[in-house]
Design a protein around this motif. Structure first.
Motif, PDB file in Angstrom:
ATOM      1  N   SER A 110       0.823  -1.212   0.000  1.00  0.00           N
ATOM      2  CA  SER A 110       0.000   0.000   0.000  1.00  0.00           C
ATOM      3  C   SER A 110       0.856   1.261   0.000  1.00  0.00           C
ATOM      4  O   SER A 110       0.428   2.311  -0.473  1.00  0.00           O
ATOM      5  CB  SER A 110      -0.929   0.005   1.219  1.00  0.00           C
ATOM      6  OG  SER A 110      -0.171  -0.044   2.411  1.00  0.00           O
ATOM      7  N   ALA A 133      -3.824   9.507  -8.236  1.00  0.00           N
ATOM      8  CA  ALA A 133      -4.678  10.365  -7.415  1.00  0.00           C
ATOM      9  C   ALA A 133      -5.622  11.162  -8.314  1.00  0.00           C
ATOM     10  O   ALA A 133      -5.192  11.789  -9.288  1.00  0.00           O
ATOM     11  CB  ALA A 133      -3.840  11.296  -6.562  1.00  0.00           C
ATOM     12  N   TYR A 170     -10.768   3.658  -4.377  1.00  0.00           N
ATOM     13  CA  TYR A 170     -11.312   3.941  -3.049  1.00  0.00           C
ATOM     14  C   TYR A 170     -11.313   5.449  -2.850  1.00  0.00           C
ATOM     15  O   TYR A 170     -10.522   6.171  -3.463  1.00  0.00           O
ATOM     16  CB  TYR A 170     -10.555   3.213  -1.941  1.00  0.00           C
ATOM     17  CG  TYR A 170      -9.177   3.740  -1.620  1.00  0.00           C
ATOM     18  CD1 TYR A 170      -8.996   4.785  -0.712  1.00  0.00           C
ATOM     19  CD2 TYR A 170      -8.052   3.165  -2.190  1.00  0.00           C
ATOM     20  CE1 TYR A 170      -7.736   5.261  -0.405  1.00  0.00           C
ATOM     21  CE2 TYR A 170      -6.778   3.626  -1.879  1.00  0.00           C
ATOM     22  CZ  TYR A 170      -6.630   4.671  -0.991  1.00  0.00           C
ATOM     23  OH  TYR A 170      -5.379   5.142  -0.694  1.00  0.00           O
ATOM     24  N   ASP A 205     -11.204   8.875  -0.387  1.00  0.00           N
ATOM     25  CA  ASP A 205     -10.687   9.402   0.874  1.00  0.00           C
ATOM     26  C   ASP A 205     -11.786  10.199   1.557  1.00  0.00           C
ATOM     27  O   ASP A 205     -11.781  11.429   1.596  1.00  0.00           O
ATOM     28  CB  ASP A 205      -9.465  10.284   0.598  1.00  0.00           C
ATOM     29  CG  ASP A 205      -8.765  10.702   1.878  1.00  0.00           C
ATOM     30  OD1 ASP A 205      -9.034  10.081   2.924  1.00  0.00           O
ATOM     31  OD2 ASP A 205      -7.951  11.645   1.828  1.00  0.00           O
ATOM     32  N   ASP A 206     -12.745   9.443   2.054  1.00  0.00           N
ATOM     33  CA  ASP A 206     -13.941  10.028   2.673  1.00  0.00           C
ATOM     34  C   ASP A 206     -14.335   9.122   3.832  1.00  0.00           C
ATOM     35  O   ASP A 206     -14.402   7.900   3.676  1.00  0.00           O
ATOM     36  CB  ASP A 206     -15.074  10.118   1.647  1.00  0.00           C
ATOM     37  CG  ASP A 206     -16.283  10.886   2.150  1.00  0.00           C
ATOM     38  OD1 ASP A 206     -16.729  10.602   3.281  1.00  0.00           O
ATOM     39  OD2 ASP A 206     -16.804  11.739   1.412  1.00  0.00           O
ATOM     40  N   GLU A 207     -14.582   9.704   4.990  1.00  0.00           N
ATOM     41  CA  GLU A 207     -14.873   8.913   6.187  1.00  0.00           C
ATOM     42  C   GLU A 207     -16.142   8.080   6.056  1.00  0.00           C
ATOM     43  O   GLU A 207     -16.345   7.122   6.804  1.00  0.00           O
ATOM     44  CB  GLU A 207     -14.993   9.831   7.403  1.00  0.00           C
ATOM     45  CG  GLU A 207     -16.117  10.863   7.295  1.00  0.00           C
ATOM     46  CD  GLU A 207     -16.163  11.795   8.492  1.00  0.00           C
ATOM     47  OE1 GLU A 207     -17.153  12.534   8.617  1.00  0.00           O
ATOM     48  OE2 GLU A 207     -15.210  11.764   9.302  1.00  0.00           O
ATOM     49  N   LYS A 250     -11.827   2.329   3.679  1.00  0.00           N
ATOM     50  CA  LYS A 250     -10.567   2.508   2.939  1.00  0.00           C
ATOM     51  C   LYS A 250     -10.181   1.184   2.274  1.00  0.00           C
ATOM     52  O   LYS A 250      -9.205   0.535   2.642  1.00  0.00           O
ATOM     53  CB  LYS A 250      -9.463   2.972   3.888  1.00  0.00           C
ATOM     54  CG  LYS A 250      -9.698   4.354   4.470  1.00  0.00           C
ATOM     55  CD  LYS A 250      -9.628   5.423   3.383  1.00  0.00           C
ATOM     56  CE  LYS A 250      -9.680   6.823   3.954  1.00  0.00           C
ATOM     57  NZ  LYS A 250     -10.951   7.163   4.599  1.00  0.00           N
ATOM     58  N   ARG A 304     -11.523  13.104  -2.722  1.00  0.00           N
ATOM     59  CA  ARG A 304     -10.320  12.542  -3.314  1.00  0.00           C
ATOM     60  C   ARG A 304     -10.527  11.054  -3.585  1.00  0.00           C
ATOM     61  O   ARG A 304     -11.157  10.344  -2.804  1.00  0.00           O
ATOM     62  CB  ARG A 304      -9.112  12.731  -2.390  1.00  0.00           C
ATOM     63  CG  ARG A 304      -8.750  14.176  -2.140  1.00  0.00           C
ATOM     64  CD  ARG A 304      -7.529  14.265  -1.241  1.00  0.00           C
ATOM     65  NE  ARG A 304      -6.323  13.783  -1.918  1.00  0.00           N
ATOM     66  CZ  ARG A 304      -5.234  13.350  -1.275  1.00  0.00           C
ATOM     67  NH1 ARG A 304      -5.226  13.304   0.043  1.00  0.00           N
ATOM     68  NH2 ARG A 304      -4.178  12.962  -1.963  1.00  0.00           N
ATOM     69  N   PHE A 323      -8.453   7.423  -5.216  1.00  0.00           N
ATOM     70  CA  PHE A 323      -7.200   6.791  -5.607  1.00  0.00           C
ATOM     71  C   PHE A 323      -7.536   5.545  -6.420  1.00  0.00           C
ATOM     72  O   PHE A 323      -8.317   4.700  -5.972  1.00  0.00           O
ATOM     73  CB  PHE A 323      -6.372   6.435  -4.379  1.00  0.00           C
ATOM     74  CG  PHE A 323      -5.923   7.635  -3.595  1.00  0.00           C
ATOM     75  CD1 PHE A 323      -4.737   8.277  -3.910  1.00  0.00           C
ATOM     76  CD2 PHE A 323      -6.712   8.136  -2.567  1.00  0.00           C
ATOM     77  CE1 PHE A 323      -4.334   9.396  -3.189  1.00  0.00           C
ATOM     78  CE2 PHE A 323      -6.316   9.246  -1.847  1.00  0.00           C
ATOM     79  CZ  PHE A 323      -5.121   9.877  -2.168  1.00  0.00           C
TER      80      PHE A 323
END
Length: 442
Positions: free
Chosen positions: A214, A221, A257, A259-261, A265, A304, A306
């Protein structure tokens, strides 16, 4: 033949193990159970080789894709190899002269076997339930409601993915079992060296994947530039690159995936619907699971993302000049990428059949018609099950295409694909001309 090269290679690893055993047998220790112990350890070492191959396949290494015909078939081979390995391990336990002597090595062997069986049941349970509900509908009503609740747990992708990572740990326990028990393999240095070498390579690959992958892997990005609701259950996500664009071929898929809560992930696979020359990535997504429902409800511009890809070898350019494309529902996505990649003269004669359940499920119809207006040898045929009935091979043959001379490319629901495969057999036609991806990584 090329798509079977990977499976043949796995088989060769096992064959080499057996040949080495036959060529470098350890000296007979005079015990009455010597022969059965040899058989037992041949089975055990073969199982270890198969498990090592499983760890290699789990890396998603692109260099392996051509050997299997795509990442989807790599995962299929991964699953099939795991089943065979468990059968071989079980056969090993049946031939052990002393099943339990209380030693640490024997205990570790039991732990490894129990763990691998538990992981296999966890992974296969959704398929078993699906088959049971399909072919045993009369019995489903007799199952307690509480069972239906628990049956949904293995289907959770993030839980399956987390538990699946434990396979490497149980492999390590199995290697410890091999080293600690009083085994004949240690009296045959060549066989022992081969098994340990393959196992060590697999352990290094597993360790790299779990501990360093990872960090070391360069994921592209992107930023979610736009979210467009296409229907009550489908949306289009447009991703803009922050720096380097993802390199892919038309029809390939990626893992993404956010980048958001609100999202786990973990990467999820989606077919890319844009063309490689486009500046942005476009993903057409249907809300049919936890992650995709969350995307439909919560994903917003500015998040965001990835991405890792492209993967897959679903490519119409590898087929003949006469082609039939069949899309069912959201299965239109790879065909969109193909259509959007048309440039200059189209060298293929294509009839494209797009079938949906209800009219509201049609996507990108206007764009498809615009592309058809530019290319006379690209002919779309739209049908709706609710209005026109199920799409069949007879409907397709009515277009005038000789099926025996065509390459057929399919993307859609599994029952729909199986129906077409059965209809091809009924008409005496080979199913080898039906090309598709096994878009199921469990």
């Amino acid at each position: 033949m090329r798509k079977y090269a990977g499976k043949i290679l796995i088989l060769l690893f096992v064959v080499v193990n057996i040949v080495l055993w036959l060529s470098f047998l350890p000296p007979d220790n005079g015990r009455r159970d010597f022969t059965i112990k040899i058989v037992s350890e041949v089975l055990a070492s073969s199982a270890i080789i198969l498990m090592a191959c499983i760890l290699f396949l789990a890396t998603k290494a692109r260099v392996l894709e051509p050997l299997f015909g795509g990442l989807d078939r790599m995962y299929q081979a991964h699953r099939q190899t795991a089943v065979v390995a468990l059968i071989v391990v079980y056969a090993h336990t049946l031939t052990i002269p002393v099943l339990a002597d209380g030693s640490v090595g024997t205990t570790l062997g039991g732990i490894a076997l129990t763990g691998l069986i538990a992981l296999a049941v966890w992974a296969l349970l959704p398929r078993i339930i699906r088959a049971f509900t399909t072919y045993g509908q009369g019995l489903v009503a007799k199952i307690p409601p509480s069972y239906h609740l628990w049956a949904k747990i293995p289907a959770r992708y993030h839980l399956w993915r987390w538990f699946h990572r434990l396979i490497g740990l149980f492999f390590l326990v199995g290697i410890a079992h091999l080293l600690l028990v009083d085994s004949l393999i240690r009296r045959s240095p060549v066989v022992f060296g081969y098994v340990i070498a393959v196992s060590a390579a697999a352990i290094l690959v597993y360790g790299y994947k779990e501990l360093c992958y990872s960090v070391a892997q360069k994921k592209a990005a992107y930023i979610v530039q736009d979210i467009r609701k296409l229907s009550s259950s489908a949306l289009e996500v447009t991703l803009a690159p922050q720096q380097t664009k993802l390199s892919f071929r038309p029809g390939q898929f990626l893992f993404v995936y956010f980048d958001d809560e609100r999202f786990p992930k973990e990467p999820h696979p989606f077919t890319i619907s844009s063309a490689p020359h486009d500046n942005h990535l476009r993903l057409a997504v249907k809300a049919c699971g936890d992650f995709t429902h969350a995307m439909y409800a919560h994903l917003r511009a500015g998040a965001r993302a990835f991405v890792d890809g492209g993967y897959g070898m679903f490519d119409y350019r590898s087929g003949g000049k006469q082609q039939i494309w069949i899309a069912g529902g959201i299965g239109i996505t790879p065909f969109l990428s193909w259509m959007r990649s048309f440039r200059g003269t189209l060298e293929y004669d294509i009839d494209f059949f797009y079938n949906v359940r209800v009219p509201e499920d049609y996507l990108y119809v206007e764009e498809i018609q615009q592309i058809a207006a530019q290319y006379a040898n690209f002919r779309p045929h739209l049908s709706c099950t609710k209005q026109d009935g199920y799409l069949t091979l007879d409907n397709i043959m009515a277009s005038g295409k000789a099926l025996a001379e065509c390459d057929i490319y399919f993307c859609g629901p599994l029952p729909m694909r199986e129906t077409f495969q059965n209809q091809l057999r009924q008409k005496g036609l080979s199913t080898s001309r039906l090309h598709f991806e096994e878009f199921n990584f469990r």
